[in-house]
Design a protein around this motif. Structure first.
Motif, PDB file in Angstrom:
ATOM      1  N   SER A   4      -1.898  -3.071   6.626  1.00 45.41           N
ATOM      2  CA  SER A   4      -1.853  -2.479   5.290  1.00 45.41           C
ATOM      3  C   SER A   4      -1.220  -3.470   4.319  1.00 45.41           C
ATOM      4  N   LYS A   5      -1.546  -3.303   3.062  1.00 47.35           N
ATOM      5  CA  LYS A   5      -0.969  -4.173   2.040  1.00 47.35           C
ATOM      6  C   LYS A   5       0.547  -3.994   1.988  1.00 47.35           C
ATOM      7  N   SER A   6       1.008  -2.772   2.199  1.00 49.70           N
ATOM      8  CA  SER A   6       2.456  -2.524   2.160  1.00 49.70           C
ATOM      9  C   SER A   6       3.164  -3.237   3.308  1.00 49.70           C
ATOM     10  N   TYR A  35       3.458  -6.887   2.409  1.00 48.81           N
ATOM     11  CA  TYR A  35       4.550  -7.093   1.458  1.00 48.81           C
ATOM     12  C   TYR A  35       5.914  -6.913   2.124  1.00 48.81           C
ATOM     13  N   HIS A  36       5.942  -6.148   3.217  1.00 44.52           N
ATOM     14  CA  HIS A  36       7.196  -5.996   3.965  1.00 44.52           C
ATOM     15  C   HIS A  36       7.625  -7.348   4.535  1.00 44.52           C
TER      16      HIS A  36
END
Length: 199
Positions: free
Chosen positions: A44-46, A49-50
């Motif tokens: 996932s994009k999230s 970014y994590h």
């Protein structure tokens, strides 16, 4: 309470860097997006970014990991008990081996300049100088005359060797008529024999 890292954090991080390097190498630094990288990595994009808060941070991490791996391998191979010419060939072979399957990371390193901050560039330059130092030290031991104050040629000769190694990915084919070890011999011989004629 702080979020703890998963046990496979480093493996996931490494795989993300490989996937991101593939996207950057094929799309270019400007066109590649975090969404494309997340899709390529199957995350996932999230989650992406994590691990990396920005595209610039991701580009920096790709190059830093690539250089740190190379520095570690060179330190392991830097055997002062070998005759200097054999030591040089061993170091050349380490670089050629490090470039095996690393074309994407290499392309990112060559093209990432505008995406990096001055602080990031400075940090990478320290690593690059350390890596170059393995070679310049051996070349200086083989040909101390290259280090004359009135004609300092250690660095030009060292960087000429890196020029031969860094562009291998443009033409070298696995399973082709010349192996990496063969080319390590060629590059080392060209430098050691050619430098004899340098005045």
């Amino acid at each position: 309470m702080a979020r703890t890292r998963a046990s496979d954090f480093e493996e996931k991080q490494h795989n993300l860097l490989l996937d991101a390097a593939r996207v950057f190498a094929s799309q270019g630094m400007e066109k590649a997006s975090m969404s494309q990288i997340a899709l390529e990595a199957g995350v996932s994009k999230s989650l992406l970014y994590h691990y990396y808060p920005s595209k610039d941070a991701l580009i920096f991490a790709i190059i830093q990991a690539h250089l740190e791996d190379l520095d570690y391998a060179l330190a392991e191979a830097n055997d002062a008990t070998l005759p200097p010419h054999k030591q040089l060939k061993a170091l050349v072979m380490v670089v050629l081996d490090a470039y095996r399957g690393a074309d994407d990371q290499h392309k990112v390193q060559l093209n990432a300049g505008p995406a990096l901050s001055d602080a990031q560039k400075a940090e990478l330059t320290k690593l690059e100088r350390k890596i170059v130092g393995y070679f310049s030290n051996v070349l200086r031991a083989i040909h101390p005359e290259l280090d004359r104050p009135e004609r300092p040629l250690v660095m030009p000769v060292t960087m000429s060797l890196f020029g031969m190694m860094n562009w291998v990915y443009m033409w070298f084919k696995e399973g082709g008529p010349i192996s990496r070890e063969d080319y390590a011999d060629v590059a080392t011989t060209l430098i050691l024999e050619g430098v004899k004629a340098v005045r």
